[in-house]
Motif scaffolding. Structure first.
Motif, mmCIF file in Angstrom:
data_model
loop_
_atom_site.group_PDB
_atom_site.id
_atom_site.type_symbol
_atom_site.label_atom_id
_atom_site.label_comp_id
_atom_site.label_asym_id
_atom_site.label_seq_id
_atom_site.Cartn_x
_atom_site.Cartn_y
_atom_site.Cartn_z
ATOM 1 N N ARG A 92 0.817 -1.216 0.000
ATOM 2 C CA ARG A 92 0.000 0.000 0.000
ATOM 3 C C ARG A 92 0.850 1.265 0.000
ATOM 4 N N TRP A 93 2.023 1.256 0.677
ATOM 5 C CA TRP A 93 2.877 2.450 0.680
ATOM 6 C C TRP A 93 4.076 2.316 -0.258
ATOM 7 N N LEU A 94 4.548 1.067 -0.502
ATOM 8 C CA LEU A 94 5.721 0.894 -1.342
ATOM 9 C C LEU A 94 5.413 1.164 -2.808
ATOM 10 N N ARG A 95 4.278 0.693 -3.286
ATOM 11 C CA ARG A 95 3.943 0.939 -4.698
ATOM 12 C C ARG A 95 3.906 2.436 -5.006
ATOM 13 N N PRO A 96 3.276 3.283 -4.169
ATOM 14 C CA PRO A 96 3.344 4.725 -4.456
ATOM 15 C C PRO A 96 4.768 5.288 -4.428
ATOM 16 N N VAL A 97 5.653 4.717 -3.588
ATOM 17 C CA VAL A 97 7.038 5.193 -3.553
ATOM 18 C C VAL A 97 7.719 4.941 -4.886
ATOM 19 N N VAL A 98 7.538 3.747 -5.457
ATOM 20 C CA VAL A 98 8.240 3.394 -6.696
ATOM 21 C C VAL A 98 7.435 3.730 -7.943
ATOM 22 N N GLN A 99 6.289 4.391 -7.798
ATOM 23 C CA GLN A 99 5.479 4.721 -8.971
ATOM 24 C C GLN A 99 6.252 5.516 -10.020
ATOM 25 N N PRO A 100 7.159 6.442 -9.629
ATOM 26 C CA PRO A 100 7.938 7.137 -10.670
ATOM 27 C C PRO A 100 8.753 6.191 -11.546
#
Length: 365
Positions: A92-100
């Motif tokens: 839930r938080w890691l995917r938004p971190v690596v979204q770039p």
């Protein structure tokens, strides 16, 4: 919190093995180990099982399959735009971190040729609409997108949507089975499967968690592992809360304040690693686990990372499985004791990867 100590390659090696549960297998719960490793490389479904087997005492295939079935572990595109297994809480938080990283991949020529002229927001909205509340085979999403956007390759459009919209694979996609990728991959919206919305990105959490499993490490190491760039500012912001060391080449390394470093003379057992294991992909300078000459044999190009085995903590060769036969390819001769240690661990591995075989064999090539 600077420490001027220089950490030797062997100290970094033994410390990494300890933090990766490769110096000694752990009896911690499987979910705890998945979370400690942050994300487990799962480019092909069987490899994470081998990665957990080599780190966990008494690991069974169903230990991971059960976590996939009940949604506590999910398989999705994450670090370096490749398939990884994470806990659903971490996703839930890691995917938004690596979204770039995923956005950058989505702009590559392969995708750009089919998405040129499209409103990307319209494309992603269409993907969300088609996926809402259900699990679909990826090919069905592709067909629906091709109908919605005629004249374009629906498979490429589906891939572009999956990179931009958090989705996870259905449990069967990550189940233990035949070697290679599963046919008919099914996907679903992450929020639907997990039952909670995606969270805010937590870059500092990612850095701390990485260091707990891969440290001590430098800025470029974290960037190599994650696929992200420009993390220097985030590390500098944490500098007062971390210890700072250097390796033998003078590279600045960061570590958690209370994380111990291993004895460089710590005896370590033979370990077999799966293909794509993040032990080999988690640093820019991989000398702490593999020589440059051996790296070229393990990573020959075309995104291939062969399964390896460690002797005295360093990569000593590769292995493969053909039916119920384990093929072992050392890069250098083994001592008599080393050969026996490799054989003993290979027998245990073969029991795991070919549990139903009536006859098993080990061959050195």
């Amino acid at each position: 919190m600077t420490d001027t100590s220089v950490l030797s390659t062997r100290t970094l090696n033994r410390t990494l093995l300890q933090r990766q549960f490769l110096a000694a297998r752990t009896s911690r719960p499987v979910l705890d180990v998945v979370e400690h490793l942050v994300a487990l490389q799962g480019q092909e479904p069987n490899w994470p099982y081998v990665g957990l087997w080599t780190r966990l005492a008494d690991f069974r295939h169903d230990d991971l399959m059960a976590l996939l079935r009940d949604g506590r572990v999910v398989r999705s595109t994450a670090l370096r735009s490749t398939q990884h297994l994470t806990s659903s809480d971490d996703f839930r938080w890691l995917r938004p971190v690596v979204q770039p990283v995923l956005d950058r991949t989505a702009q590559a020529q392969y995708f750009a040729a089919q998405t040129a002229g499209l409103d990307i927001a319209e494309l992603t909205d269409a993907g969300r609409e088609l996926m809402a509340g259900q699990t679909l085979p990826r090919r069905k999403l592709a067909l629906s997108l091709a109908e919605r956007f005629p004249g374009r390759d629906g498979r490429v459009l589906a891939g572009a949507v999956e990179l931009r919209v958090p989705m996870v694979h259905a449990p069967a996609t990550g189940a233990w089975g035949a070697w290679g990728n599963r046919p008919n991959i099914a996907i679903t919206l992450a929020e639907h499967w997990i039952g909670r919305p995606m969270a805010a990105p937590r870059v500092e959490t990612m850095i701390r968690r990485y260091l707990a499993a891969f440290g001590p490490a430098g800025v470029m190491d974290i960037q190599t592992w994650s696929g992200l760039t420009r993390l220097r500012e985030a590390l500098d912001g944490l500098r007062s809360q971390l210890r700072v060391f250097h390796d033998e080449r003078g590279t600045e390394l960061f570590d958690l304040p209370d994380a111990p470093h291993a004895d460089p003379d710590l005896p370590v057992p033979v370990r077999f690693l799966p293909a794509f294991d993040n032990l080999l992909l988690g640093h820019t300078d991989r000398a702490r686990v593999i020589s440059e000459a051996d790296r070229k044999l393990v990573m020959p190009g075309q995104a291939m990372v062969r399964p390896t085995f460690l002797v005295d903590g360093f990569v000593h060769g590769t292995w493969s499985v053909k039916g119920s036969v384990l093929l072992i390819s050392p890069f250098r001769p083994l001592s008599q004791a080393g050969t026996q240690a490799v054989l003993d661990e290979a027998e245990r591995l073969l029991e795991f990867v070919a549990p139903d075989a009536t006859e098993r064999g080990i061959t050195f090539t």
